[in-house]
Design a protein around this motif. Structure first.
Motif, PDB file in Angstrom:
ATOM      1  N   GLY A   1     -16.153  -6.311  -3.015  1.00 35.56           N
ATOM      2  CA  GLY A   1     -16.063  -7.518  -3.832  1.00 35.56           C
ATOM      3  C   GLY A   1     -16.179  -7.191  -5.308  1.00 35.56           C
ATOM      4  O   GLY A   1     -15.478  -7.753  -6.152  1.00 35.56           O
TER       5      GLY A   1
ATOM      6  N   LEU B   1     -12.908  -5.722  -6.527  1.00 36.87           N
ATOM      7  CA  LEU B   1     -11.870  -6.763  -6.546  1.00 36.87           C
ATOM      8  C   LEU B   1     -12.025  -7.633  -7.797  1.00 36.87           C
ATOM      9  O   LEU B   1     -11.064  -7.904  -8.516  1.00 36.87           O
ATOM     10  N   ILE B   2     -13.268  -8.043  -8.058  1.00 35.43           N
ATOM     11  CA  ILE B   2     -13.539  -8.910  -9.203  1.00 35.43           C
ATOM     12  C   ILE B   2     -13.243  -8.171 -10.506  1.00 35.43           C
ATOM     13  O   ILE B   2     -12.619  -8.706 -11.415  1.00 35.43           O
TER      14      ILE B   2
ATOM     15  N   HIS C   1     -23.816  -8.899  -8.792  1.00 37.40           N
ATOM     16  CA  HIS C   1     -23.247  -8.838  -7.454  1.00 37.40           C
ATOM     17  C   HIS C   1     -24.309  -8.594  -6.387  1.00 37.40           C
ATOM     18  O   HIS C   1     -24.254  -9.150  -5.301  1.00 37.40           O
TER      19      HIS C   1
ATOM     20  N   GLY D   1     -15.270 -12.366  -3.489  1.00 35.92           N
ATOM     21  CA  GLY D   1     -16.054 -11.152  -3.741  1.00 35.92           C
ATOM     22  C   GLY D   1     -17.529 -11.373  -3.468  1.00 35.92           C
ATOM     23  O   GLY D   1     -18.180 -10.571  -2.786  1.00 35.92           O
TER      24      GLY D   1
END
Lengths: 243, 478
Positions: free
Chosen positions: B54, B57-58, B69, B372
């Motif tokens: 995630g 991806l972000i 995160h 994400g």
């Protein structure tokens, strides 16, 4: 405010009225007005750095105008975000072509679909214009030559139902043979959509466009039919440099 | 063919090096120990991947370095833990949440009944700020006295708080800008429906919570995974919309913001749930107190541990490995086959050009951010039965996830997978080497190392990778 009609009494599809655009603290456009009649090919002319690309970007809402109005088909678009401008039916082909290198030719085209099946509906027309693209469908964007990228960029703008195409410097950096091909394609597609073109190459502009607008120093200084401009050596020398 | 191989060079080189390392380690280890260590490494790798995927991806699409995160990893774990172990506590708030949502749905019709200046965007910051404060106050009041009041006043309070929140943020603004509002009956209908559900939830929640405790623990745990991911998606989406979005033009502020959220989140978790480690029981599928001789017999015995070449290995960890692989495959399919994936791959390169095709990239950003954070929260939920649930878990795993993403190349999902594999194996074999010492052929006695070597090994790998490929194994180098 309703769009005015031109002397040929064709309705204007796009009316840009005295727009001012800033990029950072730089005052790039200082009062640009452009009208694009329905069904025409209008070309923006002018030397490097006079604001032709910024005018297209301002229409698209990428660099929104600080002042002035932009009407598309009677509807104000100067405060809309880019994606909403596009959804109204304006396709943009930037000078750097913006081909997605990690996507295949097919995916580049599919991404432009606004409704499912757009590509299938337009496939005959698009691949008729650019037969090469049909052959290259599976290749990735970064495997294409400059000319092929330009074809794909224009083809992509044809996938959804666009009523106006903004094409920035389609002939830039291309071989003469390819330029010829590109001009034919633009002429053919202009039977279906209205086109606003930016073109440095005067020969190309003269053969394609019906109407012109000359920009100088962030302002629109002259506009009219292409036939009039061709005879006007003084204007050409003064604003465009070469004859 | 040759160019294909060339483009895969980082992958092939890394895998070859890992293989050489394994063979070299292998001939000094017993097969059971080797297999056990390998599986431990894969488990850790899968866990790191769930967080790192995630994150990468972000970063790849949005250029947001989301330090928070790990906080979603922790949040997912707590959400799952509450669902499994304390469903009554969790369900207690469902009527309130529903009433709040009903209020938000009702805000647009309400707005049309109220005089313009106090609900209009043109009415200015003061009114909007006032609605925000009112929303917070009403919500706080509702939460504070929740259990003491009868159902009607508390649900009403929740609804009014929802209306106030919506007036403070969304309802007025979207209405103003779009000029094409949804028909009124939609807002009213949805609001009334949500309220009815809220009343119903208020009635049945206690019974449901008790009934849930009697469900099979595997079923409850599967629900916990889902609830964890949902909690991550919801809070992540709200965070992107409310906090990250205004700061896209100021990346440094974003870093400060997400770093702040890490500390605020950890402290909040300490306040709400306390500092002690919460234990989450293993689901029944992995919970029987026995040791299965092999995988096939585990399939019907569901023992907590499994025989791997004569050594016991916790069977639950196999689930983590499987989940990691499934999430990786799911992401590859999403990126390669779906329209959203196409938009993401294109958006990583040129956001503006995607927007010029008529795609609302902002909305895609919120979606990707939510996806994400949902992955991180899912990872936290999945990890909770074997690492426990505690406020600092997010911070701890965050650092490793960052190392994984840097090794793999920021923005690359395959890179994150390979990086997670490397880091996981390095940690597992590092721990083994620390425990057993290392035997070099030209020395008589085994060399002993300090335990911090195992932890440092991952940073060492990162340093080596960055020296050879400065933008990571799969990075694009821009």
């Amino acid at each position: 405010m309703m769009p005015q009609t031109t002397e040929e009494s064709m309705p204007n599809l796009l009316t840009v009225d005295h727009i001012h655009t800033f990029i950072g603290q730089f005052h790039i456009l200082e009062g640009v007005s452009v009208t694009v009649p329905q069904g025409s090919i209008t070309v923006l002319l002018g030397r490097n750095g006079v604001g032709k690309t910024t005018t297209l970007r301002t229409i698209m809402g990428m660099t929104p105008p600080a002042q002035g109005t932009i009407y598309f088909d009677g509807q104000p678009i100067h405060s809309l975000p880019t994606y909403e401008v596009a959804q109204l039916g304006i396709g943009y082909v930037p000078d750097y072509r913006a081909i997605f290198r990690d996507l295949t030719v097919e995916e580049n085209l599919r991404l432009a679909e606004r409704q499912k099946g757009d590509l299938n509906r337009k496939a005959d027309f698009i691949f008729g214009l650019f037969p090469d693209l049909a052959r290259l469908r599976g290749l990735r964007g970064n495997q294409l030559s400059g000319g092929q990228q330009q074809m794909l960029a224009i083809a992509r703008a044809l996938v959804p139902h666009n009523r106006l195409l903004l094409i920035d410097e389609p002939s830039e950096g291309l071989a003469p043979v390819i330029i010829e091909q590109m001009m034919n394609a633009i002429r053919t597609l202009s039977t279906q959509t209205t086109v606003l073109l930016v073109e440095q190459n005067f020969v190309v502009a003269r053969h394609l466009a019906d109407r012109y607008v000359i920009l100088d120093d962030g302002q629109s200084v002259k506009a009219g039919t292409m036939a009039d401009l061709v005879g006007d050596r003084e204007t050409i020398r003064r604003y465009l440099g070469a004859a | 063919m040759l160019t294909q191989l060339k483009s895969q060079r980082p992958l092939l080189t890394t895998l070859a090096l890992v293989l050489v390392g394994l063979v070299w380690m292998g001939h000094t280890m017993k097969p059971g120990t080797l297999a056990g260590t390998l599986l431990s490494g894969l488990t850790l790798g899968a866990l790191y991947f769930l967080i790192a995927s995630g994150l990468t991806l972000i970063f790849g699409l949005m250029d947001v370095l989301n330090f928070a995160h790990g906080t979603f990893f922790m949040l997912g774990a707590y959400a799952a833990w509450m669902w499994v172990e304390q469903p009554a506590e969790l369900l207690r708030w469902s009527p309130f949440a529903l009433a709040l949502m009903a209020g938000i749905a009702l805000a647009v019709p309400v707005r049309q009944q109220l005089p313009g200046p106090i609900t209009d965007v043109a009415g200015g910051r003061v009114w909007r700020g006032g609605w925000g404060v009112a929303g917070v106050a009403l919500a706080a009041l509702a939460v504070w006295k929740w259990a003491l009041w009868p159902w009607l006043p508390r649900l009403l309070l929740g609804t009014v708080a929802g209306v106030a929140f919506a007036l403070a943020f969304g309802a007025t603004r979207t209405l103003h800008r779009r000029q094409r509002a949804r028909p009124l009956w939609q807002g009213i209908g949805l609001g009334v429906l949500l309220l009815v559900v809220a009343v119903w939830a208020d009635r049945v929640q206690v019974g449901w919570a008790n009934a849930m405790l009697n469900w099979d623990s595997s079923l409850r745990f599967a629900g916990g995974l889902l609830i964890g991911a949902l909690a991550g998606a919801l809070t992540g989406g709200i965070m992107e919309w409310g906090l990250i979005r205004p700061l896209y033009v100021r990346p440094i502020y974003q870093v400060l913001l997400t770093l702040g959220i890490v500390y605020a989140g950890t402290e909040l978790a300490r306040t709400i749930w306390g500092v002690e480690v919460k234990r989450m029981n293993k689901p029944s599928l992995f919970g029987a107190r026995c040791r299965s001789p092999d995988f096939l017999s585990w399939l019907h015995e569901h023992c907590a541990s499994l025989n791997v070449w004569g050594r016991a290995f916790p069977s639950y960890r196999l689930l983590i490995i499987v989940l990691g692989v499934l999430v990786f495959l799911g992401m590859v399919v999403l990126l390669r086959r779906s329209r959203l994936g196409m938009i993401i791959r294109a958006g990583v390169q040129d956001r503006e050009a995607v927007e010029a095709l008529g795609i609302n990239v902002r909305r895609v950003f919120t979606l990707v951010f939510a996806l994400g954070t949902a992955l991180a929260a899912f990872g936290g939920a999945a990890a909770s039965p074997f690492i426990g649930v505690y406020p600092e878990m997010g911070m701890e795993y965050m650092l490793q996830a960052f190392i994984v993403v840097v090794i793999g190349g920021m923005g690359s999902v395959s890179g994150a997978a390979l990086g997670a594999l490397l880091v996981g194996l390095a940690r597992a074999f590092g721990d083994y080497i620390v425990l057993s010492g290392i035997h070099l052929p030209w020395l008589e006695h085994t060399v002993r190392m300090s335990p911090s070597i195992a932890r440092a090994s991952t940073v060492l790998i990162m340093a080596i990778v960055l020296m050879v490929r400065p933008s990571g194994l799969f990075g694009h180098g821009d």
